[in-house]
Design a protein around this motif. Structure first.
Motif, PDB file in Angstrom:
ATOM      1  N   ASN A   1      -3.874  -2.058  -4.509  1.00  0.00           N
ATOM      2  CA  ASN A   1      -4.085  -1.500  -3.172  1.00  0.00           C
ATOM      3  C   ASN A   1      -3.138  -0.341  -2.854  1.00  0.00           C
ATOM      4  OD1 ASN A   1      -6.092  -3.476  -2.493  1.00  0.00           O
ATOM      5  ND2 ASN A   1      -4.436  -4.956  -2.160  1.00  0.00           N
TER       6      ASN A   1
ATOM      7  N   LYS B   1      -1.507   3.039  -2.198  1.00  0.00           N
ATOM      8  CA  LYS B   1      -2.013   4.362  -1.848  1.00  0.00           C
ATOM      9  C   LYS B   1      -0.952   5.454  -1.955  1.00  0.00           C
ATOM     10  CE  LYS B   1      -5.593   2.633   1.285  1.00  0.00           C
ATOM     11  NZ  LYS B   1      -6.131   2.667   2.678  1.00  0.00           N
TER      12      LYS B   1
ATOM     13  N   THR C   1       0.821  -1.206   0.000  1.00  0.00           N
ATOM     14  CA  THR C   1       0.000   0.000   0.000  1.00  0.00           C
ATOM     15  C   THR C   1       0.866   1.271   0.000  1.00  0.00           C
ATOM     16  OG1 THR C   1      -0.126   0.002   2.423  1.00  0.00           O
ATOM     17  CG2 THR C   1      -1.880  -1.140   1.229  1.00  0.00           C
TER      18      THR C   1
ATOM     19  N   SER D   1      -6.513   3.232  -6.222  1.00  0.00           N
ATOM     20  CA  SER D   1      -6.504   3.493  -4.777  1.00  0.00           C
ATOM     21  C   SER D   1      -5.483   4.560  -4.388  1.00  0.00           C
ATOM     22  CB  SER D   1      -6.196   2.200  -4.001  1.00  0.00           C
ATOM     23  OG  SER D   1      -7.182   1.219  -4.225  1.00  0.00           O
TER      24      SER D   1
END
Length: 251
Positions: free
Chosen positions: A49, A51, A27, A73
């Motif tokens: 996923n 970020k 992430t 994301s």
């Protein structure tokens, strides 16, 4: 390592190329301020996923993958201070939740995509020091809602004249009627200004001498001309003598 979600290798003198294989659960990736080279692999765009992606301050080259928009994301994309080139991919428009977009100090070219102004979550936008051209597609309302906006250093980029944009001091030229930057006037040896007071009135600068600079031309007013003043005095003296002689004759 299968459960690894965050990789932070900030300022660790990391060298070599970016890996092609990534843990799909990641992430956060931060490889900023290193010495990484090569291009950004398309395999990176498979991290659904992800970020945070920060590759700023490296030696990366090449164009951004067109599939970058699959990172839906993503909240932060920072690629500043590299040597990345090519246009800004239109696929970034798919990252609707992007808050931080930093592409500054690269070699990106082409026009700025209009979709950026439609990214409602965006708060940080840095596009400075690239080779972007054309007309800035942002209005003052969009720029004012950002916390940070950097656009200077794109010398072929310009903005359509409006009072609201003029007040923002964007650091780029205004457009002419053909959508081209209006070049600044050539540098002069003396400062240019509508009216600039550069002297006069002080005891050390010559009493009542009035020196005014206008449009790079200096005009010095030092009172009446000496020749004119001398003639006036002589005429006054002659008139006085004539009157004196007339009065003397009458008496």
């Amino acid at each position: 390592m299968k459960s690894l979600k965050t990789i932070t290798l900030y300022n660790t003198h990391l060298t070599g190329y970016l890996p092609k294989d990534w843990n799909p659960k990641l992430t956060h990736i931060d490889f900023s301020k290193n010495k990484l080279k090569g291009s950004i692999p398309t395999s990176l765009t498979l991290l659904k996923n992800l970020k945070v992606l920060n590759f700023s301050s490296n030696n990366l080259i090449g164009v951004l993958p067109n599939s970058l928009g699959t990172l839906t994301s993503l909240k932060m994309l920072s690629l500043s201070s590299n040597s990345l080139s090519g246009p800004i991919p239109g696929s970034i428009s798919s990252i609707s939740g992007l808050v931080h977009l930093d592409l500054g100090s690269n070699q990106f070219n082409g026009v700025i995509p209009e979709f950026i102004s439609e990214m409602k979550e965006l708060k940080y936008l840095n596009l400075e020091n690239n080779k972007l051209h054309g007309v800035l597609p942002f209005n003052a309302s969009f720029i004012k809602k950002l916390d940070v906006f950097k656009i200077n250093g794109n010398f072929d980029l310009c903005y359509k004249h409006s009072i609201s944009l003029e007040e923002l001091h964007l650091g780029i030229a205004r457009c002419d009627k053909h959508g081209m930057p209006i070049l600044p006037p050539p540098a002069m040896n003396t400062p240019s200004s509508s009216w600039v007071d550069v002297g006069g009135g002080g005891d050390e600068s010559g009493g009542d001498d009035d020196v005014v600079e206008k449009n790079n031309q200096v005009h010095v007013n030092r009172g009446p001309n000496k020749v004119v003043l001398g003639v006036a005095i002589a005429l006054s003296a002659m008139v006085f003598i004539i009157i004196f002689l007339v009065l003397l004759f009458i008496c």
